[in-house]
Design a protein around this motif. Structure first.
Motif, mmCIF file in Angstrom:
data_model
loop_
_atom_site.group_PDB
_atom_site.id
_atom_site.type_symbol
_atom_site.label_atom_id
_atom_site.label_comp_id
_atom_site.label_asym_id
_atom_site.label_seq_id
_atom_site.Cartn_x
_atom_site.Cartn_y
_atom_site.Cartn_z
ATOM 1 N N LYS A 1 17.704 66.461 36.621
ATOM 2 C CA LYS A 1 18.105 67.424 35.604
ATOM 3 C C LYS A 1 18.937 66.795 34.491
ATOM 4 C CE LYS A 1 19.351 71.522 36.592
ATOM 5 N NZ LYS A 1 20.104 72.677 37.082
ATOM 6 N N GLY A 2 19.601 65.664 34.766
ATOM 7 C CA GLY A 2 20.560 65.145 33.819
ATOM 8 C C GLY A 2 19.949 64.211 32.783
ATOM 9 N N LEU A 3 20.735 63.932 31.745
ATOM 10 C CA LEU A 3 20.418 62.898 30.775
ATOM 11 C C LEU A 3 21.311 61.705 31.078
ATOM 12 C CD1 LEU A 3 20.513 65.134 27.577
ATOM 13 C CD2 LEU A 3 18.451 64.190 28.601
ATOM 14 N N ASN A 4 20.869 60.535 30.711
ATOM 15 C CA ASN A 4 21.683 59.346 30.969
ATOM 16 C C ASN A 4 22.332 58.882 29.669
ATOM 17 O OD1 ASN A 4 22.926 57.140 32.067
ATOM 18 N ND2 ASN A 4 21.067 55.896 32.181
ATOM 19 N N ILE A 5 23.531 59.389 29.406
ATOM 20 C CA ILE A 5 24.319 58.973 28.240
ATOM 21 C C ILE A 5 25.590 58.347 28.795
ATOM 22 C CG2 ILE A 5 25.346 59.659 26.054
ATOM 23 C CD1 ILE A 5 22.354 60.187 26.207
ATOM 24 N N SER A 6 25.518 57.058 29.064
ATOM 25 C CA SER A 6 26.643 56.372 29.713
ATOM 26 C C SER A 6 26.735 54.940 29.207
ATOM 27 C CB SER A 6 26.461 56.393 31.231
ATOM 28 O OG SER A 6 25.272 55.717 31.601
ATOM 29 N N GLY A 7 27.903 54.324 29.468
ATOM 30 C CA GLY A 7 28.131 52.946 29.075
ATOM 31 C C GLY A 7 28.597 52.826 27.633
ATOM 32 N N PRO A 8 29.013 51.638 27.232
ATOM 33 C CA PRO A 8 29.477 51.430 25.852
ATOM 34 C C PRO A 8 28.389 51.803 24.856
ATOM 35 C CG PRO A 8 30.006 49.536 27.244
ATOM 36 C CD PRO A 8 29.108 50.413 28.060
ATOM 37 N N VAL A 9 28.803 52.306 23.699
ATOM 38 C CA VAL A 9 27.851 52.702 22.657
ATOM 39 C C VAL A 9 27.109 51.469 22.156
ATOM 40 C CG1 VAL A 9 27.563 53.812 20.420
ATOM 41 C CG2 VAL A 9 29.341 54.617 21.992
ATOM 42 N N GLN A 10 25.798 51.554 22.177
ATOM 43 C CA GLN A 10 24.976 50.437 21.739
ATOM 44 C C GLN A 10 24.845 50.435 20.212
ATOM 45 O OE1 GLN A 10 23.826 48.104 24.007
ATOM 46 N NE2 GLN A 10 25.189 49.338 25.312
ATOM 47 N N PRO A 11 24.462 49.303 19.626
ATOM 48 C CA PRO A 11 24.224 49.281 18.174
ATOM 49 C C PRO A 11 23.203 50.341 17.779
ATOM 50 C CG PRO A 11 24.256 47.042 19.057
ATOM 51 C CD PRO A 11 24.305 47.961 20.238
ATOM 52 N N TYR A 12 23.408 50.933 16.621
ATOM 53 C CA TYR A 12 22.530 52.012 16.197
ATOM 54 C C TYR A 12 21.115 51.499 15.946
ATOM 55 C CZ TYR A 12 26.527 55.092 15.736
ATOM 56 O OH TYR A 12 27.626 55.863 15.997
ATOM 57 N N HIS A 13 20.144 52.279 16.390
ATOM 58 C CA HIS A 13 18.746 51.895 16.215
ATOM 59 C C HIS A 13 18.359 51.991 14.738
ATOM 60 C CE1 HIS A 13 14.414 51.656 16.786
ATOM 61 N NE2 HIS A 13 14.639 51.296 18.036
ATOM 62 N N PRO A 14 17.581 51.032 14.230
ATOM 63 C CA PRO A 14 17.187 51.064 12.811
ATOM 64 C C PRO A 14 16.481 52.355 12.405
ATOM 65 C CG PRO A 14 16.665 48.927 13.764
ATOM 66 C CD PRO A 14 17.106 49.799 14.898
ATOM 67 N N MET B 1 32.965 57.297 29.193
ATOM 68 C CA MET B 1 31.589 56.872 28.936
ATOM 69 C C MET B 1 31.522 55.359 28.770
ATOM 70 S SD MET B 1 29.054 57.950 25.771
ATOM 71 C CE MET B 1 29.975 56.964 24.585
ATOM 72 N N ASN B 2 32.490 54.795 28.035
ATOM 73 C CA ASN B 2 32.497 53.339 27.828
ATOM 74 C C ASN B 2 32.691 52.570 29.122
ATOM 75 O OD1 ASN B 2 32.084 53.498 25.053
ATOM 76 N ND2 ASN B 2 34.264 53.592 24.582
ATOM 77 N N LYS B 3 33.258 53.252 30.122
ATOM 78 C CA LYS B 3 33.457 52.615 31.429
ATOM 79 C C LYS B 3 32.310 52.907 32.394
ATOM 80 C CE LYS B 3 38.515 52.654 31.137
ATOM 81 N NZ LYS B 3 39.776 53.189 31.718
ATOM 82 N N GLY B 4 31.268 53.620 31.910
ATOM 83 C CA GLY B 4 30.088 53.842 32.737
ATOM 84 C C GLY B 4 29.822 55.266 33.149
ATOM 85 N N ALA B 5 30.716 56.214 32.849
ATOM 86 C CA ALA B 5 30.489 57.609 33.231
ATOM 87 C C ALA B 5 29.391 58.217 32.361
ATOM 88 C CB ALA B 5 31.770 58.416 33.095
ATOM 89 N N ASN B 6 28.613 59.124 32.954
ATOM 90 C CA ASN B 6 27.541 59.809 32.245
ATOM 91 C C ASN B 6 28.069 61.138 31.699
ATOM 92 O OD1 ASN B 6 25.192 60.883 31.250
ATOM 93 N ND2 ASN B 6 24.099 60.937 33.204
ATOM 94 N N VAL B 7 28.117 61.284 30.372
ATOM 95 C CA VAL B 7 28.672 62.502 29.773
ATOM 96 C C VAL B 7 27.671 63.656 29.764
ATOM 97 C CG1 VAL B 7 30.304 61.229 28.338
ATOM 98 C CG2 VAL B 7 28.026 61.752 27.444
ATOM 99 N N TRP B 8 26.434 63.400 30.178
ATOM 100 C CA TRP B 8 25.425 64.453 30.308
ATOM 101 C C TRP B 8 24.836 64.428 31.713
ATOM 102 C CZ3 TRP B 8 24.530 68.648 27.684
ATOM 103 C CH2 TRP B 8 24.855 68.732 26.323
ATOM 104 N N ASN B 9 25.705 64.383 32.698
ATOM 105 C CA ASN B 9 25.228 64.214 34.069
ATOM 106 C C ASN B 9 24.514 65.440 34.609
ATOM 107 O OD1 ASN B 9 25.141 62.591 36.524
ATOM 108 N ND2 ASN B 9 26.496 64.143 37.389
ATOM 109 N N TRP B 10 25.006 66.632 34.279
ATOM 110 C CA TRP B 10 24.415 67.834 34.872
ATOM 111 C C TRP B 10 24.415 68.979 33.862
ATOM 112 C CZ3 TRP B 10 21.668 67.593 39.090
ATOM 113 C CH2 TRP B 10 21.247 68.765 39.705
#
Length: 542
Positions: free
Chosen positions: A206-219, A502-511
């Protein structure tokens, strides 16, 4: 009021009655027609049926049982999905009954008009008395017609609720099946770890995976028009520095008054150009006086020979009181979106606020209203009760809809804009009304420009369809800014905490749950964009 006006009312009332939805409950012989004085004589203007036949034919429209005595009984504050579906069905039955009573009111008032206009009445009533009675009836008819429009809006809302509840019930049935399947497939204690992983993979995620340090923005996220400043903030002799996608830029106006956007770095010694000044439509570096036009060409190099030097510039246009840039490498689209407030609204405040959060997290927050009675207890949601069920109703393919039970319409407009219209009501009394039922409204525009991976440039525009005098009160802009910052500060402490985790690995859209629909759709849209899908989800053409 003339006889032709009387006939027009009859036609309107008939059309309104014929447009009513079919009732979900059987007709019963209740005494709704007891208040009809001498029968429905008004129907004599339609066709050639006998008076009794007409009366009986129309009576079936109004002989509908009052459903209020059959409201589903609930225990406790929260409803399960099936009971919520029954409540939604009850809403439709009630709205249907209410709408019929509204039309019946119009019919009764029309009959009074017929009585007043009866030629026999002139024998014992003065013209002044007749005019007074007609004026009073006209006001009552106007109110009745307004009530019919409200009932129509209620029916529409109730139908949306019913569709949403049916969706919830179907989702629950699917979840129950998945749970049953997982129980049947549960391995014994001796089952290998590999088999357990196989079972887990079969269950829906059910969840989305929005976790970890913010990656460079996609072109691909850069290939959009972005509003970056308000026109009123850029005078002929001023500059507006800003960061966009981790690059420094500066806005200024050329000799022709048109805006330009160039890299905020001098080609000579990398000095920030915004520390300098604007001279005759050129931005001058404060270090050695090099001057650049709006296309980035260096046109002056004091104290040395002029060399062919040019700094990077971006396409820049002005529309709807905003300055737009195209930061991507792809060809700019031919048209710019319109962010004008709806017709009838006047702009009262335009604010720019720099926030230390990633723009996606800020958008997640702005697209969520369910947090308001818990987070904004000192500002706009002070006194709000906590509803038993909050939902966002939206088309199957769309990034816009409305909140229930709050009178708020909302839309996510790619790539980073949130538009909302709020029906103004008494504090703590927002539930139970749609924006259409409110007489006064507040319109908001939030633009979340991605300055860097941990910084957002927020453009906020607030418009009202009432109280135009507020625009002329001195220092009102400071008051609006103070209030906006109070609201943002209530959110900021929470979103900063999310960002840290989130930057430490938590998923902000877990459920995600039902009221997270619009935020989830934004994330799905952005994910599809970055994957390069040809047809983006929830688009108007999809």
């Amino acid at each position: 009021m003339s006889l032709s006006a009387s006939n027009a009312m009859t036609i309107v009332a008939t059309a309104a009655a014929l447009s009513l939805p079919i009732s979900f409950c059987r007709s019963t012989k209740l005494s709704t027609k007891k208040g009809v004085k001498g029968g429905f004589r008004v129907f004599a203007v339609f066709g050639e049926q006998s008076e009794i036949e007409k009366k009986n034919a129309w009576s079936t429209l109004f002989d509908v049982e009052d459903p209020r005595s059959k409201f589903p009984q609930t225990k406790g504050k929260f409803l399960d999905a099936n009971l919520a579906l029954e409540v939604a069905r009850y809403d439709i039955q009630y709205c249907d009954w209410r709408a019929r009573q509204d039309v019946l009111t119009i019919m009764l008032l029309h009959e009074k008009v017929v009585d007043v206009l009866n030629p026999l009445a002139r024998d014992y009533k003065s013209i002044g008395t007749i005019k007074k009675e007609l004026a009073e009836l006209q006001e009552e008819l106007g109110q009745a017609h307004r009530q019919v429009h409200i009932s129509e809006a209620r029916v529409s809302t109730a139908l949306d609720k019913l569709a949403y509840m049916e969706e919830l019930v179907n989702d629950k049935l699917l979840q129950d099946r998945a749970t049953t399947y997982s129980e049947e497939a549960s391995p014994s204690p001796s089952t290998s770890t590999q088999s357990l992983d196989t079972v887990k993979r079969r269950l829906p995620r059910k969840g989305l995976n929005i976790s970890g340090p913010v990656q460079p923005y996609h072109p691909r996220l850069k290939n959009f028009w972005y509003p970056v400043a308000f026109s009123t903030d850029l005078k002929d002799d001023t500059m507006v520095p800003l960061d966009c996608f981790e690059e420094p830029w500066v806005l200024f106006r050329g000799k022709d008054g048109k805006p330009g956007c160039v890299q905020n770095t001098c080609a000579h010694r990398a000095c920030p150009l915004d520390l300098g000044s604007v001279n005759e439509g050129r931005i001058q570096c404060p270090y050695h006086g090099w001057e650049y036009s709006t296309d980035g060409t260096c046109e002056k190099m004091p104290s040395t020979q002029l060399h062919k030097v040019k700094i990077k510039s971006l396409p820049c246009f002005e529309k709807d009181g905003m300055l737009w840039i195209w930061p991507g490498d792809g060809p700019p689209s031919a048209t710019l979106p319109s962010l004008q407030p709806p017709s009838g609204f006047q702009i009262h405040a335009e604010l720019v606020i720099e926030l230390p959060v990633e723009h996606g997290l800020l958008l997640d927050n702005l697209l969520d209203l369910a947090h308001a009675p818990f987070t904004h207890t000192s500002t706009f949601a002070k006194g709000w009760s906590v509803p038993s069920f909050v939902k966002f109703l939206t088309p199957a393919s769309g990034l816009q809809g409305y909140w229930d039970p709050y009178p708020i319409d909302m839309e996510f407009r790619p790539p980073c804009m949130v538009l909302s219209t709020i029906g103004i009501s008494k504090p703590g009394k927002l539930e139970g009304q749609s924006t259409k039922q409110c007489t006064t409204h507040l319109h908001q525009l939030h633009v979340c420009l991605p300055s860097s991976r941990n910084k957002t440039r927020l453009l906020y525009r607030m418009s009202l369809d009432f109280a135009p005098v507020l625009k002329h009160i001195p220092f009102m802009n400071f008051l609006w800014r103070h209030f906006a910052e109070q609201v943002l500060n209530e959110d900021l402490r929470l979103v900063l905490g999310q960002q840290e985790r989130m930057n430490k690995g938590a998923n902000v859209w877990n459920w995600p749950v039902t009221y997270d629909k619009l935020g989830v759709r934004y994330r799905q849209w952005r994910d599809a964009l970055e994957r390069g899908e040809k047809q983006l989800p929830f688009s108007k053409s999809g």
